[in-house]
Design a protein around this motif. Structure first.
Motif, PDB file in Angstrom:
ATOM      1  N   LEU A 259       0.823  -1.209   0.000  1.00  0.00           N
ATOM      2  CA  LEU A 259       0.000   0.000   0.000  1.00  0.00           C
ATOM      3  C   LEU A 259       0.857   1.259   0.000  1.00  0.00           C
ATOM      4  CD1 LEU A 259      -2.768  -1.135   2.509  1.00  0.00           C
ATOM      5  CD2 LEU A 259      -3.191  -0.358   0.167  1.00  0.00           C
ATOM      6  N   SER A 260       2.028   1.188   0.625  1.00  0.00           N
ATOM      7  CA  SER A 260       2.886   2.366   0.718  1.00  0.00           C
ATOM      8  C   SER A 260       3.409   2.813  -0.638  1.00  0.00           C
ATOM      9  CB  SER A 260       4.070   2.083   1.656  1.00  0.00           C
ATOM     10  OG  SER A 260       5.006   1.206   1.051  1.00  0.00           O
ATOM     11  N   HIS A 261       3.374   1.934  -1.632  1.00  0.00           N
ATOM     12  CA  HIS A 261       3.868   2.282  -2.961  1.00  0.00           C
ATOM     13  C   HIS A 261       2.802   2.965  -3.817  1.00  0.00           C
ATOM     14  CE1 HIS A 261       7.731   0.394  -2.428  1.00  0.00           C
ATOM     15  NE2 HIS A 261       7.170  -0.748  -2.084  1.00  0.00           N
ATOM     16  N   GLY A 262       1.579   3.039  -3.311  1.00  0.00           N
ATOM     17  CA  GLY A 262       0.519   3.742  -4.025  1.00  0.00           C
ATOM     18  C   GLY A 262       0.283   3.211  -5.419  1.00  0.00           C
ATOM     19  N   SER A 263       0.218   4.127  -6.385  1.00  0.00           N
ATOM     20  CA  SER A 263      -0.127   3.748  -7.762  1.00  0.00           C
ATOM     21  C   SER A 263       1.060   3.223  -8.560  1.00  0.00           C
ATOM     22  CB  SER A 263      -0.717   4.961  -8.494  1.00  0.00           C
ATOM     23  OG  SER A 263       0.237   6.017  -8.546  1.00  0.00           O
ATOM     24  N   SER A 264       2.244   3.180  -7.946  1.00  0.00           N
ATOM     25  CA  SER A 264       3.427   2.747  -8.700  1.00  0.00           C
ATOM     26  C   SER A 264       3.499   1.230  -8.848  1.00  0.00           C
ATOM     27  CB  SER A 264       4.700   3.261  -8.045  1.00  0.00           C
ATOM     28  OG  SER A 264       4.857   2.710  -6.757  1.00  0.00           O
ATOM     29  N   ILE A 265       2.695   0.500  -8.086  1.00  0.00           N
ATOM     30  CA  ILE A 265       2.636  -0.955  -8.241  1.00  0.00           C
ATOM     31  C   ILE A 265       1.182  -1.415  -8.299  1.00  0.00           C
ATOM     32  CG2 ILE A 265       4.788  -1.273  -6.955  1.00  0.00           C
ATOM     33  CD1 ILE A 265       2.999  -2.585  -4.775  1.00  0.00           C
ATOM     34  N   GLU A 266       0.994  -2.597  -8.836  1.00  0.00           N
ATOM     35  CA  GLU A 266      -0.335  -3.212  -8.923  1.00  0.00           C
ATOM     36  C   GLU A 266      -0.217  -4.686  -8.559  1.00  0.00           C
ATOM     37  OE1 GLU A 266      -3.732  -4.427 -12.263  1.00  0.00           O
ATOM     38  OE2 GLU A 266      -2.001  -3.182 -12.841  1.00  0.00           O
ATOM     39  N   VAL A 267      -1.062  -5.146  -7.646  1.00  0.00           N
ATOM     40  CA  VAL A 267      -1.069  -6.561  -7.273  1.00  0.00           C
ATOM     41  C   VAL A 267      -1.864  -7.327  -8.323  1.00  0.00           C
ATOM     42  CG1 VAL A 267      -1.800  -8.267  -5.568  1.00  0.00           C
ATOM     43  CG2 VAL A 267      -0.855  -6.066  -4.813  1.00  0.00           C
TER      44      VAL A 267
END
Length: 295
Positions: free
Chosen positions: A263-271
Motif C-alpha cells: 500500500l505504501s507504494h501507491g499507484s506505482s505498483i499493482e497486485v
C-alpha cells in the motif's frame, strides 16, 4: 577495540592489502594521526584480533598481501560475515567523530535500554519478565514471562520473539512497548531444531500467520522496479523485465506487514495475484479514499 575494528574493516574492504599500504592508511586515520603503523604494533593487533574477535588475518606469501581468512563451515561463514558487516558500520562511525554533525543516524527506540538485557538473557538461556502495552489493548499487561529465542530489527524497531509461558505459544513483542524488563532465575532450552532464520523465512517484516506461502505477483512501473531490484521484498523475488514495467514474482505468506508495504507504494505498483490479496489492497484503498471524501 576500535583500532581492531578499523584494521579488520580496512583489510576486508580492500580484499588484500600490503602492510605498507595499511600503514599509510593508518597514518591518515584518526588513530594514526599522521604516524605510520609500526611493525610490532601491527603484529600485536593481528594477534589481538584473532584472540578477541576470532578473526584470522593471513598473509599471501607470494604477494606479501594480507587478507581476512574465511571460516570453513557455512554457519561459521555467515556468523563471520555478520561480524564483519557490523564492525564495518561501527568502524566507519567511530573513526568519523569529527563528522558527527554530518552523519545522521535513525533513532531506534528502547534499543539501548532493553536490548542488552534481553541479549544477556538469551546468552544465559534465562527467561525474562516484563510489562507490555499493546496498541490493541486498553490496559498494560503485567508479569509476562517469556523465553527469549531471538531478536530482530524491522522498520527502526527491535522485537524479541520467544515462547510465552502463560499463552503456551511463540509470540512477538516490540521493545519500545516494554517496561520493567528483568531477567529471572528460571532457565530454558531452545527447542531442538528451531532455527530463528527460518521463523520469518516465508514472510515480509515481523508479522506471520499459519497460512501456506502463496505465489504473489505484482506489476511495478519502471522507476519503482529499480528500487525493488536494488532492495528485494523477499529472497524469492524473481523479475520479468518489460520496456515500461516489470513483473515481480514471490512465494511468501500474505501478512499484515506485506500489505502495508504494498500500500505504501501507491499507484506505482499493482497486485496481480493472488485474488484475495488484490481484493484486500483494493478494499484498503477504497477506505482511504472514503476518508478524503468526508473532508
Amino acid at each position: 577495540m576500535a583500532k581492531y575494528i578499523w584494521m579488520v574493516d580496512t583489510i576486508e574492504r580492500h580484499g588484500t592489502i600490503t602492510r605498507k599500504r595499511l600503514s599509510d592508511l593508518w597514518s591518515q586515520s584518526p588513530f594514526g594521526n599522521g604516524t605510520p603503523l609500526a611493525r610490532r604494533t601491527f603484529y600485536n593487533y593481528r594477534a589481538g584480533i584473532a584472540d578477541s574477535l576470532g578473526i584470522d588475518i593471513e598473509i599471501n606469501k607470494v604477494t606479501n598481501e594480507y587478507y581476512i581468512a574465511c571460516d570453513g563451515t557455512d554457519t561459521a561463514s555467515k556468523r563471520q560475515q555478520w561480524l564483519l558487516d557490523s564492525m564495518s558500520i561501527s568502524g566507519m562511525v567511530s573513526s568519523s567523530s569529527d563528522l558527527s554533525s554530518r552523519i545522521l543516524l535513525e533513532r531506534v527506540p528502547s534499543a539501548r535500554e532493553f536490548l542488552p538485557i534481553i541479549i544477556d538473557a538469551m546468552r544465559l538461556n534465562h527467561r525474562i519478565k516484563f510489562s507490555y502495552k499493546s496498541y490493541r489493548r486498553v490496559n498494560r499487561q503485567h508479569g509476562i514471562v517469556l523465553e527469549p529465542y531471538f531478536v530482530k530489527i524491522f522498520s527502526q524497531l527491535w522485537y524479541v520473539i520467544g515462547y510465552n509461558i502463560a499463552d503456551k505459544k511463540i509470540k512477538t513483542y516490540s521493545l519500545d512497548r516494554m517496561t520493567n524488563v528483568n531477567i529471572t532465575g528460571d532457565t530454558f532450552e531452545m527447542p531442538k531444531g528451531f532455527e530463528p532464520s527460518e521463523f520469518f523465512a516465508d514472510c515480509y517484516g515481523i508479522t506471520t500467520n499459519q497460512d501456506e506461502p502463496k505465489r504473489i505477483v505484482i506489476k511495478a512501473e519502471a522507476t519503482q522496479a529499480k528500487y525493488l531490484r536494488a532492495l528485494p521484498l523477499h529472497p524469492s523475488q524473481q523479475e520479468e523485465l518489460h520496456d515500461d514495467y516489470s513483473i515481480f514474482r514471490y512465494k511468501m505468506r500474505n501478512t499484515y506487514d506485506l500489505r502495508e508495504r504494498l500500500l505504501s507504494h501507491g499507484s506505482s505498483i499493482e497486485v496481480l495475484e493472488p485474488p484475495e490479496l488484490k481484493a484486500q489492497i483494493v478494499d484498503e484503498m477504497k477506505k482511504a479514499l472514503e476518508n478524503y471524501k468526508k473532508t
